[in-house]
Design an enzyme around this catalytic site. Structure first.
Site, PDB file in Angstrom:
ATOM      1  N   LYS A   1       0.914  -1.065   0.057  1.00  0.00           N
ATOM      2  CA  LYS A   1       0.109   0.051  -0.078  1.00  0.00           C
ATOM      3  C   LYS A   1       0.871   1.238  -0.063  1.00  0.00           C
ATOM      4  O   LYS A   1       2.117   1.210   0.278  1.00  0.00           O
ATOM      5  CB  LYS A   1      -0.916  -0.024   1.399  1.00  0.00           C
ATOM      6  CG  LYS A   1      -2.389   0.577   1.230  1.00  0.00           C
ATOM      7  CD  LYS A   1      -3.186   0.117   0.428  1.00  0.00           C
ATOM      8  CE  LYS A   1      -4.466   0.718  -0.130  1.00  0.00           C
ATOM      9  NZ  LYS A   1      -5.703   0.019  -0.417  1.00  0.00           N
TER      10      LYS A   1
ATOM     11  N   ASP B   1      -6.717   4.490  -5.033  1.00  0.00           N
ATOM     12  CA  ASP B   1      -7.547   4.239  -3.521  1.00  0.00           C
ATOM     13  C   ASP B   1      -8.019   5.589  -3.346  1.00  0.00           C
ATOM     14  O   ASP B   1      -8.215   6.240  -4.310  1.00  0.00           O
ATOM     15  CB  ASP B   1      -6.484   3.944  -2.497  1.00  0.00           C
ATOM     16  CG  ASP B   1      -7.174   3.513  -1.121  1.00  0.00           C
ATOM     17  OD1 ASP B   1      -7.882   2.377  -1.200  1.00  0.00           O
ATOM     18  OD2 ASP B   1      -7.250   4.262  -0.368  1.00  0.00           O
TER      19      ASP B   1
END
Length: 451
Positions: free
Chosen positions: A132, A172
């Site tokens: 991430k 995201d």
């Protein structure tokens, strides 16, 4: 005197190590703590995991990258943000996970998201590891040129650490098609064309049909499986959804197609209620095209009302709750309101939207609970399908991708049920998802030795 089992003692010892190392990372500690609570039966059945110290290895990222992102605003002022990429675990494939642009982004949040991503990716059945990243840059209120300059600077540094078989980022919160385009353009400029290096791309340069819809659709498919397993379905159900971004928008569309009536959506300022059912096309126009605020929905739809605050504080009758906004949006008090409103099921479209107190409240009230790492895995699943299409130099139709997505979400639910049954926690879909994802990664780590 309390005598701890070897498994319980090991879990406590490892958590204490992590808490000592990272005392100022509350989101990461919360994610780890919640995960550990479900792991006792696995370590009781598999002492070899303890002997190999799998958990301490798994909770320490393989690599953490933090870097400076300087960029020039439209007024000619030099601005600086922080960039992050946490490459958490590559046991089953290259790191895969989104980039988040939001003022709240810090190392704790990126680590919590990356940790969750490990197991989410494993559940898809596709060969992708967990990672991430992102930045504390806020795209809201910025011009296209400012966002382009930021993205180019961000990718200039990030490009040193990613690659087709190493790390493939996606979008995201705050990173949609516009941002992915700017990021890809800079990567191509620096390293040459490689269409598989980012997912969520535009269709004209290697993107996949159904990627935009994937997380919201996947949430609906997973929830539908959970409902059917308990003698229910979406038909005629009243559904509350939070958020009005990509996940919420397409969850609204698919839930409506499956027969549910979506009553709400929201943004950071407030929420709208439409007793006639939220109109997907209006939300899409406001949020995707105009990049406006959800308050505008009530200005355009006569049957809708707008309220400030959290939708989860509203006293409103509904059967199903789908939180799709952000982490920790439902705490223990809000969970009690959700339950009092009549919710029979909660499934998570956002990452970790329910606090531990909220989850405990759902479970105590026998509310069906679909955890984020299972219920919102549709986005990364179609990202991996986009990688496959890029590798084969072809594109599947929307229906082909959607059908594959539906099968993946069904398989995720089935894996969770099977794992819960195997470890004597039947009906606990949270434990089932954690166990199914963990055992796949742990077995791969065991096979590869102490690395």
């Amino acid at each position: 005197m309390i005598i701890l089992s070897k498994a319980t003692d090991y879990l406590e010892q490892v958590y204490n190590v992590i808490e000592h190392r990272d005392p100022n990372q509350p989101e990461f500690l919360e994610a780890v703590h919640d995960f550990f609570k479900t792991m006792t039966p696995v370590f009781e059945a598999h002492p070899e995991y303890i002997d190999a110290n799998i958990l301490e290895r798994l909770t320490e990222p393989e690599r953490v990258i933090q870097f400076r992102v300087p960029w020039l605003d439209d007024a000619g002022h030099a601005r600086v943000n922080r960039g992050f990429r946490v490459q958490f675990n590559s046991a089953i494939g290259p790191y895969k996970g989104g980039l988040r642009l939001h003022p709240s982004v810090n190392l704790s949040i990126v680590k919590f998201l990356g940790f969750e991503q490990i197991f989410k990716n494993a559940l898809t059945g596709l060969p992708i590891g967990g990672g991430k990243g992102g930045s504390d840059f806020d795209p809201k209120g910025k011009s296209d040129n400012e966002i382009m300059r930021f993205c180019q600077s961000f990718m200039t540094e990030l490009s040193k650490y990613i690659g087709l078989d190493t790390d493939v980022p996606a979008g995201d919160i705050g990173v949609g098609g516009r941002e992915i385009g700017f990021l890809y353009g800079q990567y191509k400029r620096l390293r040459g064309a490689d269409r598989g290096i980012l997912t969520g791309k535009g269709l004209s340069y290697g993107g996949s049909l159904a990627r935009t819809e994937a997380t919201g659709y996947g949430l609906a498919y997973y929830t539908d499986e959970m409902l059917k397993a308990n003698g229910l379905n979406f038909a005629g159900q009243r559904v509350a959804i939070s958020g009005a971004g990509n996940v919420a928008t397409y969850a609204i569309q698919k839930v409506t197609e499956l027969g549910g009536k979506v009553l709400t959506c929201s943004d950071s300022n407030g929420y709208v209620v439409d007793e006639n059912g939220i109109d997907f096309e209006v939300v899409k126009q406001i949020k995707e095209v105009e990049r406006g605020r959800i308050k505008e929905y009530a200005d355009r739809v006569d049957s809708a009302t707008y309220n400030e605050g959290s939708v989860w504080s509203a006293r409103l009758a509904y059967d199903i709750a789908l939180p799709c906004a952000t982490q920790n949006e439902i705490d223990g008090d809000k969970a009690q309101i959700v339950i009092a409103n009549g919710a029979k099921a909660v499934a998570e479209g956002a990452n970790m939207p329910s606090t531990p107190e909220a989850i405990a409240a759902y479970q105590a009230a026998k509310v069906l609970y679909g955890p984020a790492k299972a219920a919102n895995a549709g986005g990364v699943a179609v990202s991996a399908l986009e990688m496959s299409q890029n590798s084969m130099r072809l594109s599947w139709t929307f229906d082909e991708v959607d059908a594959r997505l539906k099968k993946i979400m069904q398989a995720i639910f089935e894996q969770s049920v099977a794992a819960a049954d195997e470890y004597d926690v039947s009906g606990d879909y949270l434990s089932g998802a954690n166990i199914a994802g963990f055992t796949k990664v742990a077995d791969a780590m065991m096979a590869q030795g102490l690395v």
